[in-house]
Write an enzyme that holds these catalytic residues in place. Structure first.
Site, short mmCIF file in Angstrom:
data_model
loop_
_atom_site.label_atom_id
_atom_site.label_comp_id
_atom_site.label_asym_id
_atom_site.label_seq_id
_atom_site.Cartn_x
_atom_site.Cartn_y
_atom_site.Cartn_z
CE LYS A 183 -14.56 96.97 -0.68
NZ LYS A 183 -13.78 96.09 -1.63
CD GLU A 235 -11.71 92.85 -0.45
OE1 GLU A 235 -10.56 93.06 -0.88
OE2 GLU A 235 -12.72 93.47 -0.82
CB CYS A 286 -10.52 96.24 0.12
SG CYS A 286 -9.21 96.24 -1.09
N1 ING Z 1 -9.58 96.74 -4.19
C1 ING Z 1 -8.96 97.95 -4.53
C2 ING Z 1 -8.63 98.86 -3.35
O1 ING Z 1 -9.32 99.80 -3.02
C3 ING Z 1 -8.67 99.68 -6.13
C4 ING Z 1 -9.69 98.70 -5.59
C5 ING Z 1 -7.52 99.20 -6.76
C6 ING Z 1 -8.84 101.01 -5.93
C7 ING Z 1 -6.57 100.09 -7.23
C8 ING Z 1 -7.90 101.94 -6.39
C9 ING Z 1 -6.76 101.47 -7.04
O2 ING Z 1 -7.58 98.60 -2.78
C10 ING Z 1 -10.69 96.48 -3.46
N2 ING Z 1 -11.02 95.17 -3.34
O3 ING Z 1 -11.35 97.35 -2.96
#
Ligand code: ING
Length: 312
Positions: free
Chosen positions: A127, A47, A172
């Site tokens: 996304k 990503e 992601c």
């Molecule tokens: N990053 C993270 C993901 O879903 C996140 C956001 C981080 C969610 C930690 C929950 C815990 O892996 C992105 N870019 O979506």
């Protein structure tokens, strides 16, 4: 005759704010060549692969963040990547920040594209599950301002006939939501490509930090098994501008087994020869929707219990 596709997961190490697009593209070309050397048909990049994960910073004027977006694809910075891929006869998946004009106005999306072996863009996804927040939280060691910089994707969950099979993309946070995998699964997807930038420490849920790698693989392995599809998860990894991004890039079979996994927190290419018919067998027996779901009964049960109670 089995339908095999050799897939490369091209994990990318830290990209710093000072790194130019040209410097990053050179690293991506090196990973592409490593994939070609391993006989890859398709190399999957993470990503937002072209820049540092800029949503960790609050820019008062959102146009300041526009320097991290691409207004065209390919463009001068990424053309060398497209040209090298065509020369090598290898396709690729690329995640990037997309700035475009639609319906007469500027639009900002967290986007991924699928490029075939001729260098043609044959698929695009934006996304849908945009995590984080839009307000400034200066008390956090780093922020997660995707909601400030990106709109919700408006292309749905498409699948594309490419590389001899049916390919879908998630980005992601999408991978954490069963509906995202399921939306692709109900279209017969055989390979799901998922780039991610995931910090080990999430300021809003620090008690879950210890489970960051587990939840990463759990989400993708479940998505693979319950939809009988290959899932290729590819990280931007390592210590990037004060955030420790998890690695764990992996190639997951429709059985849910991890067949190859990165061992570093840096640029690393892992590859596996994926038999697309492995998923077909699971869908014909274990997950035969028509045989085992019996819509007339399932619908009745859902109707009976379909009330979603509001939170207390
Ligand atoms: N990053 C993270 C993901 O879903 C996140 C956001 C981080 C969610 C930690 C929950 C815990 O892996 C992105 N870019 O979506």
């Amino acid at each position: 005759m089995s339908r095999n596709v050799t897939i490369g997961a091209a994990q990318v190490g830290p990209i710093l704010r000072e790194h130019s697009r040209g410097e990053v593209v050179e690293r991506l070309i090196a990973l592409l060549r490593a994939g070609a050397a391993k006989g890859c048909d398709l190399v999957v990049f993470p990503e937002l692969t072209l820049t540092t994960f800029f949503p960790r910073w609050f820019f008062q004027d959102e146009s300041e963040a526009d320097i991290f977006f691409e207004t065209e694809m390919p463009n001068a910075a990424t053309a060398p990547l497209f040209e090298e891929a065509k020369r090598l006869g290898v396709g690729f998946h690329l995640g990037y920040a997309e700035l475009t004009v639609e319906d007469g106005r500027q639009r900002h999306f967290n986007t991924a594209i699928l490029v075939d072996k001729t260098g043609a863009i044959v698929g695009k996804y934006r996304k849908v599950h945009v995590p984080g927040h839009s307000d400034d939280r200066p008390s956090y060691p780093y922020q997660h301002l995707e909601k400030k910089y990106f709109e919700t994707g408006n292309l749905g969950f498409p699948v594309f006939r490419a590389f001899g099979g049916i390919v879908g993309m998630l980005i992601c946070n999408d991978r954490r939501w069963p509906e995202a995998h399921r939306s692709l699964g109900l279209q017969g997807v055989e390979m799901v490509l998922v780039g991610y930038n995931t910090p080990r420490h999430a300021p809003a849920t620090p008690h879950l930090d210890r489970l960051s790698e587990f939840h990463n693989h759990l989400s993708m392995q479940a998505g693979a098994y319950q939809n009988a599809t290959w899932v290729i998860g590819v990280a931007k990894a390592g210590w990037e501008e004060g955030a420790d991004l998890i690695g764990g890039s992996c190639i997951i079979a429709p059985t849910g087994e991890i067949m190859a996994q990165a061992v570093s927190q840096d640029d690393e290419l892992i590859a596996f020869d994926c038999d697309l018919d492995l998923g077909r067998g699971l869908r014909e027996h274990l997950f035969n929707f028509a045989d085992h779901r019996q819509p007339q009964h399932y619908r009745r049960l859902v109707d009976q219990t379909g009330v979603i109670l509001p939170p207390e």
